[in-house]
Design a protein around this motif. Structure first.
Motif, PDB file in Angstrom:
ATOM      1  N   ALA A  12     -12.717   1.662  -2.772  1.00  0.00           N
ATOM      2  CA  ALA A  12     -11.778   1.542  -1.650  1.00  0.00           C
ATOM      3  C   ALA A  12     -10.770   2.681  -1.680  1.00  0.00           C
ATOM      4  CB  ALA A  12     -11.064   0.193  -1.708  1.00  0.00           C
ATOM      5  N   ARG A  13     -10.343   3.051  -2.884  1.00  0.00           N
ATOM      6  CA  ARG A  13      -9.378   4.147  -3.023  1.00  0.00           C
ATOM      7  C   ARG A  13     -10.010   5.469  -2.596  1.00  0.00           C
ATOM      8  NH1 ARG A  13      -8.205   3.216  -8.035  1.00  0.00           N
ATOM      9  NH2 ARG A  13      -9.209   4.997  -9.041  1.00  0.00           N
ATOM     10  N   GLN A  14     -11.235   5.698  -3.017  1.00  0.00           N
ATOM     11  CA  GLN A  14     -11.925   6.940  -2.654  1.00  0.00           C
ATOM     12  C   GLN A  14     -12.172   7.015  -1.148  1.00  0.00           C
ATOM     13  OE1 GLN A  14     -15.398   6.730  -5.159  1.00  0.00           O
ATOM     14  NE2 GLN A  14     -14.385   7.722  -6.896  1.00  0.00           N
ATOM     15  N   GLU A  15     -12.568   5.894  -0.551  1.00  0.00           N
ATOM     16  CA  GLU A  15     -12.825   5.881   0.886  1.00  0.00           C
ATOM     17  C   GLU A  15     -11.548   6.166   1.669  1.00  0.00           C
ATOM     18  OE1 GLU A  15     -14.556   2.983   4.457  1.00  0.00           O
ATOM     19  OE2 GLU A  15     -14.186   2.161   2.450  1.00  0.00           O
ATOM     20  N   PHE A  18     -10.575   9.797   1.435  1.00  0.00           N
ATOM     21  CA  PHE A  18     -11.434  10.610   2.288  1.00  0.00           C
ATOM     22  C   PHE A  18     -10.992  10.525   3.749  1.00  0.00           C
ATOM     23  CE2 PHE A  18     -15.021  10.768   5.254  1.00  0.00           C
ATOM     24  CZ  PHE A  18     -15.467  12.066   5.038  1.00  0.00           C
ATOM     25  N   LEU A  19     -10.726   9.320   4.232  1.00  0.00           N
ATOM     26  CA  LEU A  19     -10.330   9.143   5.632  1.00  0.00           C
ATOM     27  C   LEU A  19      -8.982   9.805   5.920  1.00  0.00           C
ATOM     28  CD1 LEU A  19     -11.407   5.417   6.151  1.00  0.00           C
ATOM     29  CD2 LEU A  19     -12.473   7.449   7.153  1.00  0.00           C
ATOM     30  N   ILE A  20      -8.073   9.732   4.978  1.00  0.00           N
ATOM     31  CA  ILE A  20      -6.767  10.387   5.156  1.00  0.00           C
ATOM     32  C   ILE A  20      -6.949  11.901   5.231  1.00  0.00           C
ATOM     33  CG2 ILE A  20      -4.543  10.871   4.046  1.00  0.00           C
ATOM     34  CD1 ILE A  20      -4.724   7.997   2.871  1.00  0.00           C
ATOM     35  N   GLY A  21      -7.748  12.445   4.301  1.00  0.00           N
ATOM     36  CA  GLY A  21      -7.974  13.890   4.279  1.00  0.00           C
ATOM     37  C   GLY A  21      -8.716  14.400   5.498  1.00  0.00           C
ATOM     38  N   TYR A 103     -12.263  -1.017   6.058  1.00  0.00           N
ATOM     39  CA  TYR A 103     -11.575  -0.071   6.919  1.00  0.00           C
ATOM     40  C   TYR A 103     -12.350   0.215   8.201  1.00  0.00           C
ATOM     41  CZ  TYR A 103      -9.146   0.972   2.526  1.00  0.00           C
ATOM     42  OH  TYR A 103      -8.448   0.879   1.363  1.00  0.00           O
ATOM     43  N   SER A 104     -11.610   0.344   9.285  1.00  0.00           N
ATOM     44  CA  SER A 104     -12.136   0.869  10.540  1.00  0.00           C
ATOM     45  C   SER A 104     -11.597   2.287  10.695  1.00  0.00           C
ATOM     46  CB  SER A 104     -11.690  -0.004  11.717  1.00  0.00           C
ATOM     47  OG  SER A 104     -11.745   0.719  12.929  1.00  0.00           O
ATOM     48  N   GLU A 105     -12.480   3.263  10.809  1.00  0.00           N
ATOM     49  CA  GLU A 105     -12.005   4.641  10.920  1.00  0.00           C
ATOM     50  C   GLU A 105     -11.130   4.830  12.152  1.00  0.00           C
ATOM     51  OE1 GLU A 105     -13.483   9.276  10.595  1.00  0.00           O
ATOM     52  OE2 GLU A 105     -14.971   7.666  10.641  1.00  0.00           O
ATOM     53  N   THR A 106     -11.463   4.144  13.245  1.00  0.00           N
ATOM     54  CA  THR A 106     -10.640   4.246  14.455  1.00  0.00           C
ATOM     55  C   THR A 106      -9.230   3.723  14.187  1.00  0.00           C
ATOM     56  OG1 THR A 106     -12.571   3.959  15.864  1.00  0.00           O
ATOM     57  CG2 THR A 106     -10.426   3.524  16.859  1.00  0.00           C
ATOM     58  N   LEU A 112      -2.687   6.937  11.185  1.00  0.00           N
ATOM     59  CA  LEU A 112      -2.285   8.245  10.679  1.00  0.00           C
ATOM     60  C   LEU A 112      -1.562   9.060  11.754  1.00  0.00           C
ATOM     61  CD1 LEU A 112      -5.515   9.139   8.662  1.00  0.00           C
ATOM     62  CD2 LEU A 112      -3.279   8.519   7.718  1.00  0.00           C
ATOM     63  N   HIS A 113      -2.045   8.976  12.981  1.00  0.00           N
ATOM     64  CA  HIS A 113      -1.371   9.673  14.079  1.00  0.00           C
ATOM     65  C   HIS A 113       0.047   9.117  14.268  1.00  0.00           C
ATOM     66  CE1 HIS A 113      -0.648  11.693  17.873  1.00  0.00           C
ATOM     67  NE2 HIS A 113      -0.373  10.517  18.435  1.00  0.00           N
ATOM     68  N   LYS A 114       0.170   7.793  14.224  1.00  0.00           N
ATOM     69  CA  LYS A 114       1.486   7.169  14.377  1.00  0.00           C
ATOM     70  C   LYS A 114       2.425   7.583  13.235  1.00  0.00           C
ATOM     71  CE  LYS A 114       1.868   2.700  13.738  1.00  0.00           C
ATOM     72  NZ  LYS A 114       1.856   1.217  13.910  1.00  0.00           N
ATOM     73  N   LEU A 115       1.871   7.708  12.025  1.00  0.00           N
ATOM     74  CA  LEU A 115       2.657   8.155  10.869  1.00  0.00           C
ATOM     75  C   LEU A 115       3.187   9.559  11.076  1.00  0.00           C
ATOM     76  CD1 LEU A 115       0.966   7.210   7.464  1.00  0.00           C
ATOM     77  CD2 LEU A 115       3.375   6.919   8.075  1.00  0.00           C
ATOM     78  N   GLU A 116       2.334  10.460  11.523  1.00  0.00           N
ATOM     79  CA  GLU A 116       2.749  11.855  11.690  1.00  0.00           C
ATOM     80  C   GLU A 116       3.800  11.991  12.785  1.00  0.00           C
ATOM     81  OE1 GLU A 116      -1.064  14.371  10.067  1.00  0.00           O
ATOM     82  OE2 GLU A 116      -1.149  13.677  12.142  1.00  0.00           O
ATOM     83  N   VAL A 117       3.689  11.209  13.846  1.00  0.00           N
ATOM     84  CA  VAL A 117       4.704  11.223  14.906  1.00  0.00           C
ATOM     85  C   VAL A 117       6.039  10.716  14.359  1.00  0.00           C
ATOM     86  CG1 VAL A 117       5.390  10.181  17.101  1.00  0.00           C
ATOM     87  CG2 VAL A 117       3.058  11.020  16.793  1.00  0.00           C
TER      88      VAL A 117
END
Length: 242
Positions: A12-15, A18-21, A103-106, A112-117
């Motif tokens: 789960a940590r690796q997945e 990967f999705l964050i990167g 996890y759902s990639e969507t 992640l988009h909300k975090l960056e904003v």
């Protein structure tokens, strides 16, 4: 943004990493399986966001988040868990988001988009708030982070590998060098008077002449005197106008 992942399931940590990167510019600064290890890391390192599982060893995710919520500058907390029932508790401590496994990639991309904003908006906050936060200091005691006003600190002294920080009624041991700790304090109020000491200038009660034209600084409220080394005398005289 710098982030850490606190998750005891390796896959789960690796997945998640990967999705964050793959979907953001967030840099993973550390990965932890144990809540206490993560808390100790946060004693000396600052991060912008923590991806946090709830069911982890030593300190569960909710308790860890409660400690983090006391930080003077709070990182965003994103819970990542298989348990729906903790959602209300998570948002009581102002979690940024609550992601369910698998996890759902969507869903991850939207978070992640909300975090960056949100992070970009935080970077444009007013100078007044920045000054206010800079007057708070995170100290470590009994495996808890204690947030104090910088002016509560009287002095700090260098130990072998740590720094002892003294307030009126408490002593805290920080896993930082005295130089590192000094860098986190308001520079106009704290003076490195000796290689082993720094002092809060507002806590000085008496300046006592000592040998070789040096001084001892007697502090208010404490039965203690802090030395001023010979190499620091000139700078100290200029600051104190003596």
């Amino acid at each position: 943004m710098r982030a850490i992942i606190v998750e005891d399931e390796v896959l789960a940590r690796q997945e998640l990493a990967f999705l964050i990167g793959a979907n953001s510019a967030i840099r993973i600064a550390g990965e932890f399986e144990d809540g206490l290890d993560a808390l100790k890391y946060l004693q000396t390192e600052e991060v912008d966001v923590i991806f946090l599982d709830i069911n982890i060893p030593s300190i569960d995710g909710v308790l860890l988040a409660q400690n983090i919520s006391r930080f003077s500058v709070k990182p965003y907390i994103v819970f990542i868990t298989a348990y729906k029932e903790h959602a209300a508790e998570a948002f009581e401590i102002e979690a940024f988001d609550y992601i369910l496994k698998p996890y759902s990639e969507t869903r991850i991309k939207a978070m992640l988009h909300k975090l960056e904003v949100a992070f970009a908006a935080r970077g444009h906050q007013g100078e007044e708030e920045h000054v206010k936060l800079s007057d708070k200091v995170n100290l470590w005691k009994n495996e808890k982070i204690i947030v104090v006003d910088a002016d509560e600190i009287y002095y700090a002294s260098a130990q072998e590998k740590t720094t002892s920080v003294i307030t009126k009624g408490e002593e805290y041991n920080m896993a930082l060098s005295i130089s590192e700790f000094h860098s986190r304090l308001p520079q106009d109020r704290f003076f490195r008077c000796h290689r082993s000491y720094l002092v809060n200038l507002s806590k000085i009660k008496e300046i006592i002449p000592w040998f070789n034209n040096t001084y001892l600084l007697r502090l208010r409220d404490l039965d203690f005197e802090v030395p001023v080394s010979r190499s620091k005398v000139k700078e100290f005289r200029q600051i104190m106008r003596i």
